[in-house]
Design a protein around this motif. Structure first.
Motif, PDB file in Angstrom:
ATOM      1  N   GLY A  20     -46.458  46.035  25.397  1.00 33.25           N
ATOM      2  CA  GLY A  20     -45.381  45.278  26.016  1.00 33.25           C
ATOM      3  C   GLY A  20     -44.337  46.216  26.584  1.00 33.25           C
ATOM      4  N   ILE A  21     -44.070  46.089  27.889  1.00 32.89           N
ATOM      5  CA  ILE A  21     -43.157  46.994  28.594  1.00 32.89           C
ATOM      6  C   ILE A  21     -41.908  46.224  28.993  1.00 32.89           C
ATOM      7  CG2 ILE A  21     -42.879  48.545  30.562  1.00 32.89           C
ATOM      8  CD1 ILE A  21     -45.972  48.734  30.629  1.00 32.89           C
ATOM      9  N   PRO A  22     -40.741  46.550  28.455  1.00 29.84           N
ATOM     10  CA  PRO A  22     -39.511  45.819  28.816  1.00 29.84           C
ATOM     11  C   PRO A  22     -39.088  46.129  30.242  1.00 29.84           C
ATOM     12  CG  PRO A  22     -38.992  47.689  27.407  1.00 29.84           C
ATOM     13  CD  PRO A  22     -40.493  47.597  27.456  1.00 29.84           C
ATOM     14  N   LEU A  23     -38.517  45.120  30.910  1.00 36.07           N
ATOM     15  CA  LEU A  23     -38.058  45.261  32.292  1.00 36.07           C
ATOM     16  C   LEU A  23     -36.545  45.102  32.328  1.00 36.07           C
ATOM     17  CD1 LEU A  23     -40.750  43.244  34.291  1.00 36.07           C
ATOM     18  CD2 LEU A  23     -40.585  45.711  33.983  1.00 36.07           C
ATOM     19  N   ALA A  24     -35.835  46.192  32.230  1.00 36.41           N
ATOM     20  CA  ALA A  24     -34.375  46.135  32.266  1.00 36.41           C
ATOM     21  C   ALA A  24     -33.860  45.760  33.644  1.00 36.41           C
ATOM     22  CB  ALA A  24     -33.789  47.479  31.847  1.00 36.41           C
ATOM     23  N   THR A  25     -34.712  45.854  34.672  1.00 32.14           N
ATOM     24  CA  THR A  25     -34.306  45.459  36.025  1.00 32.14           C
ATOM     25  C   THR A  25     -33.866  44.005  36.059  1.00 32.14           C
ATOM     26  OG1 THR A  25     -35.903  47.026  36.928  1.00 32.14           O
ATOM     27  CG2 THR A  25     -35.042  45.345  38.438  1.00 32.14           C
ATOM     28  N   PHE A  26     -34.561  43.145  35.292  1.00 33.55           N
ATOM     29  CA  PHE A  26     -34.205  41.735  35.242  1.00 33.55           C
ATOM     30  C   PHE A  26     -33.207  41.498  34.104  1.00 33.55           C
ATOM     31  CE2 PHE A  26     -38.324  41.983  37.256  1.00 33.55           C
ATOM     32  CZ  PHE A  26     -38.155  41.152  38.352  1.00 33.55           C
ATOM     33  N   ASN A  27     -33.667  41.612  32.913  1.00 32.22           N
ATOM     34  CA  ASN A  27     -32.798  41.583  31.740  1.00 32.22           C
ATOM     35  C   ASN A  27     -33.592  42.149  30.575  1.00 32.22           C
ATOM     36  OD1 ASN A  27     -34.251  39.476  30.360  1.00 32.22           O
ATOM     37  ND2 ASN A  27     -33.373  38.070  31.865  1.00 32.22           N
ATOM     38  N   THR A  28     -32.993  42.245  29.433  1.00 33.62           N
ATOM     39  CA  THR A  28     -33.633  42.952  28.332  1.00 33.62           C
ATOM     40  C   THR A  28     -34.809  42.198  27.730  1.00 33.62           C
ATOM     41  OG1 THR A  28     -32.002  42.007  26.828  1.00 33.62           O
ATOM     42  CG2 THR A  28     -31.529  44.178  27.714  1.00 33.62           C
ATOM     43  N   HIS A  29     -35.064  40.950  28.155  1.00 31.52           N
ATOM     44  CA  HIS A  29     -36.130  40.177  27.533  1.00 31.52           C
ATOM     45  C   HIS A  29     -37.259  39.817  28.490  1.00 31.52           C
ATOM     46  CE1 HIS A  29     -33.678  39.973  23.988  1.00 31.52           C
ATOM     47  NE2 HIS A  29     -32.690  39.388  24.647  1.00 31.52           N
ATOM     48  N   SER A  30     -37.225  40.293  29.712  1.00 31.36           N
ATOM     49  CA  SER A  30     -38.362  40.128  30.612  1.00 31.36           C
ATOM     50  C   SER A  30     -39.308  41.308  30.400  1.00 31.36           C
ATOM     51  CB  SER A  30     -37.904  40.087  32.070  1.00 31.36           C
ATOM     52  OG  SER A  30     -37.159  38.928  32.329  1.00 31.36           O
ATOM     53  N   THR A  31     -40.610  41.031  30.413  1.00 35.78           N
ATOM     54  CA  THR A  31     -41.575  42.077  30.081  1.00 35.78           C
ATOM     55  C   THR A  31     -42.827  41.993  30.948  1.00 35.78           C
ATOM     56  OG1 THR A  31     -42.605  40.692  28.376  1.00 35.78           O
ATOM     57  CG2 THR A  31     -40.859  42.188  27.660  1.00 35.78           C
ATOM     58  N   ILE A  32     -43.502  43.120  31.040  1.00 35.57           N
ATOM     59  CA  ILE A  32     -44.881  43.183  31.523  1.00 35.57           C
ATOM     60  C   ILE A  32     -45.753  43.499  30.318  1.00 35.57           C
ATOM     61  CG2 ILE A  32     -46.532  44.532  32.857  1.00 35.57           C
ATOM     62  CD1 ILE A  32     -44.421  44.820  35.009  1.00 35.57           C
ATOM     63  N   ASN A  33     -46.806  42.722  30.125  1.00 40.80           N
ATOM     64  CA  ASN A  33     -47.704  42.921  28.995  1.00 40.80           C
ATOM     65  C   ASN A  33     -49.107  43.236  29.502  1.00 40.80           C
ATOM     66  OD1 ASN A  33     -45.937  42.020  26.596  1.00 40.80           O
ATOM     67  ND2 ASN A  33     -45.721  40.340  28.051  1.00 40.80           N
ATOM     68  N   LEU A  34     -49.665  44.309  28.990  1.00 35.19           N
ATOM     69  CA  LEU A  34     -51.008  44.747  29.366  1.00 35.19           C
ATOM     70  C   LEU A  34     -51.913  44.621  28.152  1.00 35.19           C
ATOM     71  CD1 LEU A  34     -50.044  48.012  31.289  1.00 35.19           C
ATOM     72  CD2 LEU A  34     -50.226  45.689  32.196  1.00 35.19           C
ATOM     73  N   VAL A  35     -53.104  44.051  28.368  1.00 37.60           N
ATOM     74  CA  VAL A  35     -54.055  43.865  27.273  1.00 37.60           C
ATOM     75  C   VAL A  35     -55.403  44.443  27.681  1.00 37.60           C
ATOM     76  CG1 VAL A  35     -55.236  42.214  25.767  1.00 37.60           C
ATOM     77  CG2 VAL A  35     -52.897  41.751  26.533  1.00 37.60           C
ATOM     78  N   PHE A  36     -55.976  45.258  26.801  1.00 40.41           N
ATOM     79  CA  PHE A  36     -57.314  45.801  26.979  1.00 40.41           C
ATOM     80  C   PHE A  36     -58.185  45.251  25.853  1.00 40.41           C
ATOM     81  CE2 PHE A  36     -54.143  48.720  28.483  1.00 40.41           C
ATOM     82  CZ  PHE A  36     -54.587  49.101  29.737  1.00 40.41           C
ATOM     83  N   GLU A  37     -59.255  44.578  26.213  1.00 42.24           N
ATOM     84  CA  GLU A  37     -60.111  43.939  25.219  1.00 42.24           C
ATOM     85  C   GLU A  37     -61.558  44.359  25.418  1.00 42.24           C
ATOM     86  OE1 GLU A  37     -61.221  39.442  23.564  1.00 42.24           O
ATOM     87  OE2 GLU A  37     -60.286  39.692  25.524  1.00 42.24           O
ATOM     88  N   TYR A  38     -62.239  44.661  24.318  1.00 42.06           N
ATOM     89  CA  TYR A  38     -63.682  44.919  24.343  1.00 42.06           C
ATOM     90  C   TYR A  38     -64.357  43.924  23.418  1.00 42.06           C
ATOM     91  CZ  TYR A  38     -68.222  46.800  23.123  1.00 42.06           C
ATOM     92  OH  TYR A  38     -69.564  46.917  22.889  1.00 42.06           O
ATOM     93  N   GLY A  39     -65.465  43.344  23.881  1.00 37.28           N
ATOM     94  CA  GLY A  39     -66.162  42.381  23.056  1.00 37.28           C
ATOM     95  C   GLY A  39     -67.649  42.378  23.313  1.00 37.28           C
ATOM     96  N   LYS A  40     -68.364  41.729  22.407  1.00 32.84           N
ATOM     97  CA  LYS A  40     -69.805  41.559  22.570  1.00 32.84           C
ATOM     98  C   LYS A  40     -70.190  40.159  22.099  1.00 32.84           C
ATOM     99  CE  LYS A  40     -70.741  44.016  18.217  1.00 32.84           C
ATOM    100  NZ  LYS A  40     -71.496  45.123  17.600  1.00 32.84           N
ATOM    101  N   MET A  41     -71.176  39.605  22.763  1.00 31.55           N
ATOM    102  CA  MET A  41     -71.574  38.220  22.513  1.00 31.55           C
ATOM    103  C   MET A  41     -73.081  38.103  22.648  1.00 31.55           C
ATOM    104  SD  MET A  41     -70.392  34.839  24.659  1.00 31.55           S
ATOM    105  CE  MET A  41     -70.914  33.182  24.208  1.00 31.55           C
TER     106      MET A  41
END
Length: 426
Positions: free
Chosen positions: A373-394
């Motif tokens: 989770g990356i905070p974005l102070a450009t907007f305000n202290t509670h706006s964020t960019i969130n990056l998710v990396f997932e590996y799975g098998k089925m």
């Protein structure tokens, strides 16, 4: 100026996601999606996907946890939250000695959360409910007939447009309800072709158009066991839903190669077939532990009653599913003014028995996820960019079935802004 930019960004996200969401279901490649209503979306938002979707006992003022509607009670009384995501999938399908690789992008969800009164919060959004996308070919040599080729393909899926409301009953206790409108279409095609010219080839086009109401209720309770140590308990229940369905069936005979055929002999065309889709009930529960808003550990378990599935008065190779997940989040210093100390680091794992039982084997699934989770102070202290990396098998290679390994990268943007604030006159 920033508020105008925020509003423009939000409108752009709405337009892009809503315009793509209807066609996004066509872009997947998943052979097991040909059963039931496809692959069920058990994901959560961009924050909680970093915890492998663990969500039932988690609430936060600055993101929208649509998996448990009771969580909306945590929204700030003076702010609104907007949440949007998109994903890129890369998968490898293996059957015997054959492999196939696929990469595709999909629009995710769009949700908005608002305060209404002191004890009432609301949220609206559109999220995927199920996805279908497959193409399978099989050839056999039959005595006195020769080689016969079978082609099966399908695409489509269901979307979930929800309106959720949460109410704070007393300190630590909240309840909520998502009332959802499920809608979408499922398209299946079956083509049987003979090598010889003495037989008519057959193609069956079966389209289902589906819509109806689906309800999910939620409850959450939080309490402190001692200073800075917080325990959360959460539970959800989704009802057995009887959704309206309309079938459009078209059967054609033809000769020659299907891709170059220009004339058909229509055997049957019926667009008046109506029935129900029975989406079974599900129950979920979870626990969470939080220390100083720095460390959070949570775990969930979900039971889905797919053994009771019915579609147009027919069942399928479905069975009850149990999904378990757990995750951990660490923020070095949530109150710091330093960028890296406010970043959130997340790790999760999930196991599902799956709802498919084929060739005496459960088609189970296991995945691990890493989120930032990356905070974005450009907007305000509670706006964020969130990056998710997932590996799975089925799936499995046993009995000549298909195994899938996949990677998923999700980009999520969460915007938190002031919604209403009175100006103080001195």
């Amino acid at each position: 100026m920033f508020r105008k930019f925020n509003a423009l960004l939000l409108v752009t996200l709405v337009a892009v996601l809503l315009s793509k969401n209807g066609s996004a279901q066509n872009n997947i490649s998943q052979p097991y999606s040909g059963y039931g209503i496809g692959i069920i979306n058990n994901s959560s938002n961009g924050v909680l996907d970093g915890l492998s979707g663990t969500s039932y006992a988690i609430q936060d003022p600055y993101f929208i946890n649509f998996r448990n509607p009771a969580s909306y009670a945590a929204f700030d009384s003076l702010s609104f939250v907007a949440d949007a995501a998109a994903s890129i999938y890369s998968s490898t399908l293996t059957q015997g000695t054959q492999t196939q690789k696929n990469t595709y992008a999909r629009a995710g969800y769009l949700t908005i959360g608002l305060p209404v009164t002191r004890h009432w919060r609301t949220s609206v959004g559109i999220i995927p409910f199920s996805s279908i996308g497959y193409a399978i070919q099989d050839s056999r040599n039959i005595d006195s007939i020769g080689k016969v080729t079978y082609d099966y393909s399908g695409h489509g899926g269901l979307n979930q447009l929800y309106w959720g409301n949460a109410f704070r009953i007393c300190k630590g206790l909240s309840i909520g309800l998502n009332a959802s409108y499920l809608f979408g279409s499922i398209y299946n095609t079956s083509n049987t072709a003979f090598d010889g010219s003495n037989f008519y080839n057959t193609i069956i086009n079966d389209a289902y158009h589906i819509d109806g109401i689906y309800l999910t209720a939620g409850l959450q309770y939080f309490f402190n066991i001692k200073e800075n140590h917080r325990i959360g308990i959460g539970a959800t229940y989704s009802n057995t839903a009887y959704i309206w369905a309309k079938e459009d069936l078209l059967i054609n005979y033809y000769t020659g190669i299907y891709s170059s055929v220009t004339t058909y002999d229509t055997v049957l065309h019926d667009s008046q077939l109506r029935g129900n889709l029975n989406i079974p009930q599900s129950v979920g529960g979870g626990l969470s532990y939080t220390y100083k808003n720095k460390l959070m550990v949570a775990a969930d378990v979900t039971w889905q009653n797919w053994n009771q599935y019915q579609f147009m008065n027919h069942g399928d190779s479905l069975t009850d599913a149990i999904i378990t997940s757990a995750g951990i989040q660490y923020i070095p210093d949530p109150l710091s003014n330093k960028f890296f100390k406010k970043m959130a680091f997340r790790l999760g794992a999930k196991y599902s028995t799956g709802n498919l039982f084929l060739n005496n084997k459960l088609i189970d699934e296991f995945s691990v996820s890493l989120g930032i989770g990356i905070p974005l102070a450009t907007f305000n202290t509670h706006s964020t960019i969130n990056l998710v990396f997932e590996y799975g098998k089925m799936g499995t290679l046993v009995n000549d079935m298909i195994k899938q390994n996949y990677f998923r990268f999700t980009f999520n943007f969460t915007l938190q802004e002031k919604w209403y604030q009175r100006v103080k006159i001195e």
